[in-house]
Design a protein around this motif. Structure first.
Motif, PDB file in Angstrom:
ATOM      1  N   ASP A 144       0.716  -1.142  -0.093  1.00  0.00           N
ATOM      2  CA  ASP A 144      -0.003  -0.098   0.118  1.00  0.00           C
ATOM      3  C   ASP A 144       0.797   1.373  -0.143  1.00  0.00           C
ATOM      4  N   SER A 145       2.212   0.943  -0.140  1.00  0.00           N
ATOM      5  CA  SER A 145       2.790   2.198  -0.261  1.00  0.00           C
ATOM      6  C   SER A 145       4.191   2.408  -1.036  1.00  0.00           C
ATOM      7  N   GLN A 146       4.651   3.391  -1.395  1.00  0.00           N
ATOM      8  CA  GLN A 146       6.211   3.323  -1.652  1.00  0.00           C
ATOM      9  C   GLN A 146       6.908   4.466  -1.141  1.00  0.00           C
ATOM     10  N   VAL A 147       7.902   4.117  -0.558  1.00  0.00           N
ATOM     11  CA  VAL A 147       8.806   5.260  -0.043  1.00  0.00           C
ATOM     12  C   VAL A 147      10.033   5.540  -0.579  1.00  0.00           C
ATOM     13  N   VAL A 148      10.405   6.660  -1.069  1.00  0.00           N
ATOM     14  CA  VAL A 148      11.722   6.786  -1.874  1.00  0.00           C
ATOM     15  C   VAL A 148      12.635   7.619  -0.794  1.00  0.00           C
ATOM     16  N   PHE A 149      13.535   6.877  -0.390  1.00  0.00           N
ATOM     17  CA  PHE A 149      14.718   7.620   0.442  1.00  0.00           C
ATOM     18  C   PHE A 149      15.873   8.135  -0.428  1.00  0.00           C
ATOM     19  N   ASN A 152      13.949  -1.355  15.320  1.00  0.00           N
ATOM     20  CA  ASN A 152      13.034  -0.038  15.150  1.00  0.00           C
ATOM     21  C   ASN A 152      13.094   0.389  13.730  1.00  0.00           C
ATOM     22  N   VAL A 153      13.638  -0.234  12.878  1.00  0.00           N
ATOM     23  CA  VAL A 153      13.465   0.109  11.367  1.00  0.00           C
ATOM     24  C   VAL A 153      12.284   0.001  10.829  1.00  0.00           C
ATOM     25  N   PRO A 154      11.515  -1.357  11.074  1.00  0.00           N
ATOM     26  CA  PRO A 154      10.447  -1.361  10.543  1.00  0.00           C
ATOM     27  C   PRO A 154       9.399  -0.259  10.959  1.00  0.00           C
ATOM     28  N   GLU A 155       9.383   0.099  12.509  1.00  0.00           N
ATOM     29  CA  GLU A 155       8.360   0.790  12.818  1.00  0.00           C
ATOM     30  C   GLU A 155       8.797   2.314  12.511  1.00  0.00           C
ATOM     31  N   LEU A 156       9.980   2.478  12.205  1.00  0.00           N
ATOM     32  CA  LEU A 156      10.411   4.022  11.276  1.00  0.00           C
ATOM     33  C   LEU A 156       9.476   4.038  10.034  1.00  0.00           C
ATOM     34  N   VAL A 157       9.876   2.984   9.366  1.00  0.00           N
ATOM     35  CA  VAL A 157       9.020   2.790   7.979  1.00  0.00           C
ATOM     36  C   VAL A 157       7.510   3.089   8.033  1.00  0.00           C
ATOM     37  N   GLU A 158       6.753   2.400   8.949  1.00  0.00           N
ATOM     38  CA  GLU A 158       5.584   2.810   9.122  1.00  0.00           C
ATOM     39  C   GLU A 158       5.088   3.939   9.712  1.00  0.00           C
ATOM     40  N   GLY A 159       6.022   4.624  10.565  1.00  0.00           N
ATOM     41  CA  GLY A 159       5.687   6.058  11.010  1.00  0.00           C
ATOM     42  C   GLY A 159       5.904   6.991   9.827  1.00  0.00           C
ATOM     43  N   LEU A 160       6.893   6.813   9.043  1.00  0.00           N
ATOM     44  CA  LEU A 160       6.969   7.494   7.734  1.00  0.00           C
ATOM     45  C   LEU A 160       5.918   7.459   6.725  1.00  0.00           C
ATOM     46  N   LYS A 161       5.236   6.239   6.815  1.00  0.00           N
ATOM     47  CA  LYS A 161       4.178   6.127   5.637  1.00  0.00           C
ATOM     48  C   LYS A 161       2.890   6.849   6.325  1.00  0.00           C
ATOM     49  N   GLU A 162       2.858   6.899   7.562  1.00  0.00           N
ATOM     50  CA  GLU A 162       1.621   7.679   7.924  1.00  0.00           C
ATOM     51  C   GLU A 162       1.760   9.222   7.510  1.00  0.00           C
ATOM     52  N   VAL A 163       2.701   9.762   7.158  1.00  0.00           N
ATOM     53  CA  VAL A 163       2.850  11.345   7.116  1.00  0.00           C
ATOM     54  C   VAL A 163       2.987  11.358   5.626  1.00  0.00           C
ATOM     55  N   LEU A 164       3.232  10.255   4.618  1.00  0.00           N
ATOM     56  CA  LEU A 164       3.286  10.468   3.448  1.00  0.00           C
ATOM     57  C   LEU A 164       1.705  10.771   2.872  1.00  0.00           C
ATOM     58  N   PRO A 165       1.663  11.540   1.624  1.00  0.00           N
ATOM     59  CA  PRO A 165       0.334  11.795   0.773  1.00  0.00           C
ATOM     60  C   PRO A 165       0.097  10.701   0.208  1.00  0.00           C
TER      61      PRO A 165
END
Length: 301
Positions: A55-60, A160-173
């Motif tokens: 359900d998401s794509q995060v480009v770091f 805590n890296v998976p938790e970080l990714v989940e936290g970032l997904k929450e704020v992405l549009p």
């Protein structure tokens, strides 16, 4: 994949040299795409790593460490780091839990505060310190900015890296999938190949050949033995450095080639023939034309 509620965006990783940004990027995408060494300022270009799930794509965007530049290459690296903040949907400031807060950390946070997007504080290397030290680190940083979230992490161990990714997904549009699901980087393969070779030079020559080394891949073709044949040149600033890289009876360059070939074969999932040679280009880091020849072009970022 639910395209309707699909979230995507760009996350800049920013921090002083050697705080573990590249290690974190490799951990998140699940394979090595950024080079790692214990020398400061290993990353020179912005490297984009792509994390995709249902359900998401995060480009770091991994950036060069913020430092005081001493030459044209240093200026390029600094501009590259700061330009990563433009257009980011979130910014992660990475700091080292094992070190006290310093002026460099404060400078990074001041810069990051100017970007009107959620700001995350990542206190990395918690595997090296006690829980009490982690709490002290959180205390010393939390008043410097209005952080959306603070994550104590170990980029190396994955804490805590998976938790970080989940936290970032929450704020992405909500947004499109920018890259295919199986793509983990946006740089062409020859760029990463050159970086892997440079990493081995940094690791094996230690202090003898500092940052005055660059690598240019001249060609990458499949040969008649069905191997990918790579010709690459290692560029240094002094003849003495050339001697160090070649080593006694060519032993050092053989070692560099052998170690680099292993990483490149993993990356390309193919057999590789790697041919390395060394060239002296005096003061290449101070000449913008040289930098552009070696792929350091700000327009690309």
């Amino acid at each position: 994949m639910n395209k309707k509620n699909f979230k995507s965006g760009f996350v800049a990783l920013i921090g002083r040299p050697n705080v573990g940004k590249s290690t974190l990027l490799n951990k998140v995408v699940g394979q090595k795409i950024a080079i790692m060494s214990d020398k400061a300022q290993t990353t020179r270009n912005r490297i984009q790593g792509v994390y995709t799930d249902a359900d998401s794509q995060v480009v770091f965007i991994d950036t060069p460490g913020i430092h005081k530049p001493k030459h044209a290459l240093g200026n390029f690296m600094l501009k590259t780091a700061y330009s990563a903040l433009q257009g980011a949907d979130a910014v992660c400031v990475v700091v080292n839990a094992a070190e006290k807060i310093g002026p460099g950390d404060r400078l990074v946070i001041e810069r990051a505060k100017n970007v009107q997007v959620p700001l995350f504080l990542l206190i990395n290397k918690i595997d090296l310190v006690s829980p009490e030290q982690v709490l002290q680190a959180i205390e010393s940083y939390k008043d410097l900015a209005d952080f959306a979230q603070v994550f104590p992490i170990s980029a190396l161990e994955g804490n805590n890296v998976p938790e970080l990714v989940e936290g970032l997904k929450e704020v992405l549009p909500q947004g499109p999938q920018y890259y295919p699901a199986d793509q983990v980087m946006d740089h062409p393969e020859y760029f990463v190949v050159a970086e892997f070779i440079r990493e081995k030079v940094l690791i094996l020559t230690r202090e003898e050949v500092p940052h005055s080394v660059a690598v240019k891949v001249e060609s990458m073709v499949r040969n008649e033995d069905d191997k990918i044949e790579i010709h690459a040149v290692i560029i240094v600033e002094r003849a003495s450095q050339k001697g160090i890289i070649i080593g006694k009876q060519g032993q050092m360059i053989k070692k560099i080639g052998k170690m680099a070939r292993r990483d490149i074969e993993k990356l390309l999932a193919d057999k590789v023939y790697l041919d390395l040679f060394v060239q002296v280009q005096k003061s290449w880091r101070d000449r913008m034309t040289n930098l552009q020849d070696l792929g350091y072009e700000l327009d690309n970022y």
